[in-house]
Design a protein around this motif. Structure first.
Motif, short mmCIF file in Angstrom:
data_model
loop_
_atom_site.label_atom_id
_atom_site.label_comp_id
_atom_site.label_asym_id
_atom_site.label_seq_id
_atom_site.Cartn_x
_atom_site.Cartn_y
_atom_site.Cartn_z
N GLN A 4 0.82 -1.20 0.00
CA GLN A 4 0.00 0.00 0.00
C GLN A 4 0.86 1.26 0.00
OE1 GLN A 4 -2.86 -0.29 -0.83
NE2 GLN A 4 -4.24 -1.43 0.47
N THR A 218 -12.41 -3.82 0.49
CA THR A 218 -12.41 -3.44 -0.92
C THR A 218 -11.07 -2.83 -1.32
OG1 THR A 218 -14.79 -3.05 -0.85
CG2 THR A 218 -13.57 -2.02 -2.65
N ALA A 219 -10.51 -2.01 -0.44
CA ALA A 219 -9.20 -1.42 -0.71
C ALA A 219 -8.14 -2.51 -0.90
CB ALA A 219 -8.80 -0.48 0.42
N ARG A 220 -8.23 -3.56 -0.11
CA ARG A 220 -7.26 -4.66 -0.23
C ARG A 220 -7.51 -5.50 -1.48
NH1 ARG A 220 -7.58 -4.64 5.58
NH2 ARG A 220 -9.47 -5.90 5.52
N SER A 222 -9.09 -4.65 -4.43
CA SER A 222 -9.07 -4.02 -5.75
C SER A 222 -7.65 -3.84 -6.26
CB SER A 222 -9.76 -2.65 -5.68
OG SER A 222 -9.70 -2.00 -6.94
N ILE A 226 -9.64 2.97 -5.64
CA ILE A 226 -11.05 3.06 -5.31
C ILE A 226 -11.32 4.46 -4.74
CG2 ILE A 226 -11.14 0.60 -4.80
CD1 ILE A 226 -11.40 1.39 -1.79
N ALA A 250 -6.86 4.01 3.91
CA ALA A 250 -6.84 2.85 3.02
C ALA A 250 -7.21 3.23 1.59
CB ALA A 250 -7.79 1.78 3.54
N ILE A 251 -8.20 4.11 1.45
CA ILE A 251 -8.58 4.59 0.12
C ILE A 251 -7.41 5.33 -0.53
CG2 ILE A 251 -10.06 6.22 -1.11
CD1 ILE A 251 -12.27 5.51 0.97
N THR A 254 -4.67 3.17 -2.01
CA THR A 254 -4.92 2.56 -3.33
C THR A 254 -4.62 3.53 -4.46
OG1 THR A 254 -7.24 3.22 -3.60
CG2 THR A 254 -6.81 1.20 -2.32
N SER A 293 -5.48 12.85 -2.06
CA SER A 293 -6.70 12.06 -1.78
C SER A 293 -7.93 12.93 -1.57
CB SER A 293 -6.48 11.20 -0.53
OG SER A 293 -6.42 12.01 0.65
#
Length: 389
Positions: A4, A218-220, A222, A226, A250-251, A254, A293
């Motif tokens: 990440q 979902t972050a993990r 994809s 995201i 986390a977003i 990504t 972000s």
């Protein structure tokens, strides 16, 4: 180095001089140089003149529709079904195609540039909830292909409540357990398969309204960035609909972004909402996820929340339309609903000119010009280019 962190460093490099420099300088408009404005969520306006008045170059455009579903307990639930959304996206596509002088269907990130050069507005079709994907995993989720062919470029996994793919922000356990563990339901096996399909089709994954755990999962899962297209910060307002810092981080990791929206009861618990409250949300996202972000979102029509506009932005009157719903979730002990809302909008931002006003407020708050470039539109341009092509 953790994966990440590598992804975040890559995205910073792209933002600093890689991807965006390859795209070239933004074109100047007839009225002179103008900062790129991209909004995280709005709708096709009743009056297309609103497009120009808003000064927005591109936005995620929610074209979904709902269908009333009678539940076994006699209550009615409203879902974005396949039938309702296929009808609504077809109608939206017809309207875009019928107005080529004003609208451009956003299919790739480069369409933002095309729209800007031709002084149109690019709209990227979005559906707020994957309930519209009703087919089985075994058939390859062909309905995703059908929606993509109609122009769908962003799909939200769920809306408020969970479905077969994702936990929802307002999911709740039974009252005997205090109602907390239901708020953090994980991504399901079907959800992971849906994410793989969306990555394959180059459709942007939106975790707005997802439970924190589903967003983290979902972050993990994809392979592409995201987003949370529209939301708010739980550190500021401790509410189930607001996202904890770990989700924002986390977003960002990504390479994605977090859009802060206009629903003021999730921006501040103070009695009078102001633009400063909105800027505080943006500052917090930047602190947690980095300036790459941060993004702007609406979640109302381009002009603003319609009922509040009719009331001349009288929040004391306007909030009344939300209270029955708010109290029903308070009775279920959903996090944050114990605090009675006193407003719906920030009056000065419930306006067609909100993007200019936010831009000016960012400058007054000390944000540098290049930071405002990113927040007001370049972050969205980067993510849409990377995900959609």
């Amino acid at each position: 180095m953790p994966l990440q962190l590598k992804r975040r460093q890559l995205i910073k490099a792209l933002a600093a001089g890689g991807l965006l420099s390859q795209l070239g300088p933004l074109p100047a408009l007839a009225s002179g140089n103008k900062r790129l404005y991209v909004d995280g969520l709005s709708f096709l306006p009743d009056d297309l003149a609103d497009l120009k008045s808003s000064n927005i170059d591109a936005y995620l455009c929610d074209i979904s529709d709902i269908e009333a579903i009678q539940q076994l307990d006699g209550t009615t639930n409203y879902k974005r079904t396949y039938r309702a959304c296929m009808k609504s996206i077809t109608e939206a596509l017809d309207r875009v195609n019928a107005n080529p002088e004003q609208l451009l269907l956003g299919q790739t990130g480069s369409d933002i540039r095309k729209a800007r050069e031709s002084q149109r507005t690019a709209v990227f079709f979005q559906i707020q909830g994957a309930d519209c994907v009703e087919g089985s995993i075994d058939n390859g989720l062909v309905q995703v292909d059908e929606f993509h062919a109609k122009g769908l470029r962003a799909l939200q996994l769920t809306h408020h409540y969970g479905n077969k793919f994702s936990g929802g922000a307002l999911d709740n356990a039974d009252l005997e357990t205090g109602g907390q563990q239901g708020l953090n339901k994980p991504l399901t096996t079907a959800g992971k398969q849906l994410i793989n399909k969306l990555n394959e089709k180059r459709i942007l994954i939106d975790v707005s309204h997802s439970s924190p755990q589903s967003a983290l999962d979902t972050a993990r899962a994809s392979s592409a960035p995201i987003v949370q297209s529209h939301g708010a910060v739980r550190t500021i307002v401790n509410h189930a609909r607001c996202s904890p810092d770990e989700v924002i981080r986390a977003i960002a990791d990504t390479g994605g972004l977090f859009g802060v929206f206009m629903m003021s009861f999730w921006l501040t618990n103070d009695k009078i909402p102001t633009t400063e409250h909105y800027i505080a949300q943006l500052k917090h996202v930047a602190k947690v996820g980095g300036i790459e972000s941060v993004a702007i979102a609406n979640d109302y029509p381009l002009r603003g929340q319609k009922n509040l506009l009719k009331l001349n932005n009288n929040n004391a009157e306007g909030v009344k339309q939300y209270l029955d719903w708010w109290h029903s979730l308070r009775a279920k002990k959903v996090l944050g609903y114990e605090v009675e809302p006193s407003h719906v909008v920030i009056p000065e931002l419930n306006h067609i000119d909100r993007m200019n006003r936010i831009d000016n407020a960012l400058a007054a708050a000390g944000f540098a010009a290049n930071e405002r470039d990113k927040i007001m539109g370049e972050n969205w341009q980067r993510v849409l280019t990377q995900v959609l092509g």
